[in-house]
Design a protein around this motif. Sequence first.
Motif, mmCIF file in Angstrom:
data_model
loop_
_atom_site.group_PDB
_atom_site.id
_atom_site.type_symbol
_atom_site.label_atom_id
_atom_site.label_comp_id
_atom_site.label_asym_id
_atom_site.label_seq_id
_atom_site.Cartn_x
_atom_site.Cartn_y
_atom_site.Cartn_z
ATOM 1 N N ASP A 1 0.899 -1.173 0.174
ATOM 2 C CA ASP A 1 0.251 0.586 0.137
ATOM 3 C C ASP A 1 0.685 0.977 -0.227
ATOM 4 O O ASP A 1 2.081 1.349 0.730
ATOM 5 C CB ASP A 1 -1.419 -0.133 1.596
ATOM 6 N N VAL A 2 0.532 2.122 -0.990
ATOM 7 C CA VAL A 2 1.435 3.742 -0.821
ATOM 8 C C VAL A 2 0.174 4.707 -0.430
ATOM 9 O O VAL A 2 -0.643 4.932 -1.202
ATOM 10 C CB VAL A 2 1.332 3.290 -2.553
ATOM 11 N N TYR A 3 0.808 5.652 0.279
ATOM 12 C CA TYR A 3 0.000 6.531 0.437
ATOM 13 C C TYR A 3 0.593 7.841 -0.619
ATOM 14 O O TYR A 3 -0.099 8.306 -1.046
ATOM 15 C CB TYR A 3 0.483 7.533 1.968
ATOM 16 N N ASN A 4 1.796 7.712 -0.323
ATOM 17 C CA ASN A 4 2.239 8.331 -1.394
ATOM 18 C C ASN A 4 3.970 8.772 -2.006
ATOM 19 O O ASN A 4 4.433 8.096 -1.390
ATOM 20 C CB ASN A 4 2.688 10.667 -0.336
ATOM 21 N N MET A 5 3.272 8.494 -3.189
ATOM 22 C CA MET A 5 4.913 8.435 -4.096
ATOM 23 C C MET A 5 5.115 9.947 -4.680
ATOM 24 O O MET A 5 4.308 10.389 -5.489
ATOM 25 C CB MET A 5 4.735 7.525 -4.948
ATOM 26 N N ALA A 6 6.744 10.761 -4.604
ATOM 27 C CA ALA A 6 6.781 11.935 -5.307
ATOM 28 C C ALA A 6 8.292 11.707 -5.706
ATOM 29 O O ALA A 6 9.258 11.524 -5.645
ATOM 30 C CB ALA A 6 7.290 11.842 -4.411
ATOM 31 N N PRO A 7 8.101 11.807 -7.119
ATOM 32 C CA PRO A 7 8.843 12.054 -8.068
ATOM 33 C C PRO A 7 9.720 12.931 -7.788
ATOM 34 O O PRO A 7 9.893 13.440 -7.483
ATOM 35 C CB PRO A 7 7.875 12.441 -9.726
ATOM 36 N N GLN A 8 11.245 12.513 -8.649
ATOM 37 C CA GLN A 8 12.717 13.414 -8.223
ATOM 38 C C GLN A 8 12.798 13.905 -9.557
ATOM 39 O O GLN A 8 14.008 14.619 -9.333
ATOM 40 C CB GLN A 8 14.017 12.769 -6.969
ATOM 41 N N ALA A 9 12.679 13.399 -10.513
ATOM 42 C CA ALA A 9 12.990 14.096 -11.771
ATOM 43 C C ALA A 9 11.949 14.028 -12.985
ATOM 44 O O ALA A 9 10.666 12.993 -12.607
ATOM 45 C CB ALA A 9 14.409 13.614 -11.915
ATOM 46 N N THR A 10 11.896 14.436 -13.936
ATOM 47 C CA THR A 10 10.337 15.230 -14.501
ATOM 48 C C THR A 10 11.738 15.324 -16.383
ATOM 49 O O THR A 10 12.174 15.110 -16.038
ATOM 50 C CB THR A 10 9.306 16.026 -14.484
ATOM 51 N N ALA A 11 10.573 14.001 -17.019
ATOM 52 C CA ALA A 11 10.586 14.194 -18.619
ATOM 53 C C ALA A 11 9.674 14.479 -18.879
ATOM 54 O O ALA A 11 8.914 14.226 -18.788
ATOM 55 C CB ALA A 11 11.763 12.887 -19.030
ATOM 56 N N LYS A 12 9.726 15.051 -20.238
ATOM 57 C CA LYS A 12 8.946 15.156 -21.114
ATOM 58 C C LYS A 12 9.580 14.224 -23.104
ATOM 59 O O LYS A 12 10.419 15.333 -23.343
ATOM 60 C CB LYS A 12 8.048 16.548 -21.404
ATOM 61 N N THR A 13 8.436 13.747 -23.154
ATOM 62 C CA THR A 13 9.200 12.941 -24.523
ATOM 63 C C THR A 13 7.872 13.578 -26.059
ATOM 64 O O THR A 13 6.542 13.377 -25.179
ATOM 65 C CB THR A 13 8.985 11.682 -25.072
ATOM 66 N N PHE A 14 8.493 13.991 -26.968
ATOM 67 C CA PHE A 14 8.007 14.166 -28.213
ATOM 68 C C PHE A 14 8.556 13.183 -29.018
ATOM 69 O O PHE A 14 8.921 13.023 -30.065
ATOM 70 C CB PHE A 14 7.381 15.688 -28.669
ATOM 71 N N ALA A 15 7.073 12.748 -29.943
ATOM 72 C CA ALA A 15 7.263 11.013 -31.255
ATOM 73 C C ALA A 15 6.343 11.322 -31.759
ATOM 74 O O ALA A 15 4.989 12.093 -31.757
ATOM 75 C CB ALA A 15 7.604 9.925 -30.485
ATOM 76 N N GLY A 16 6.298 10.781 -32.827
ATOM 77 C CA GLY A 16 5.427 11.172 -34.401
ATOM 78 C C GLY A 16 4.196 9.689 -34.193
ATOM 79 O O GLY A 16 4.667 8.891 -32.495
#
Length: 73
Positions: free
Chosen positions: A23-38
Amino acid sequence: MPAKVGAVKVISLSSSSIFNIGDVYNMAPQATAKTFAGGGSFNTGDGIRIRLNRADTFVNDSEVIDQPIVNNA
């Protein structure tokens, strides 16, 4: 509802991964990324046929911050 989990084998985790069992109450990312593709870029599997007469990817991203990671510990 609690989960019952059997044996787990973790081969590797990257530096920005989150691994959780149960069970998880909160999961917080430490990094983000954005990808664009066709069209058809991320298809996987056996026997996939894709026919794209025109496959251009136009990106108009007006957001300055998509997912803030401030104060995540």
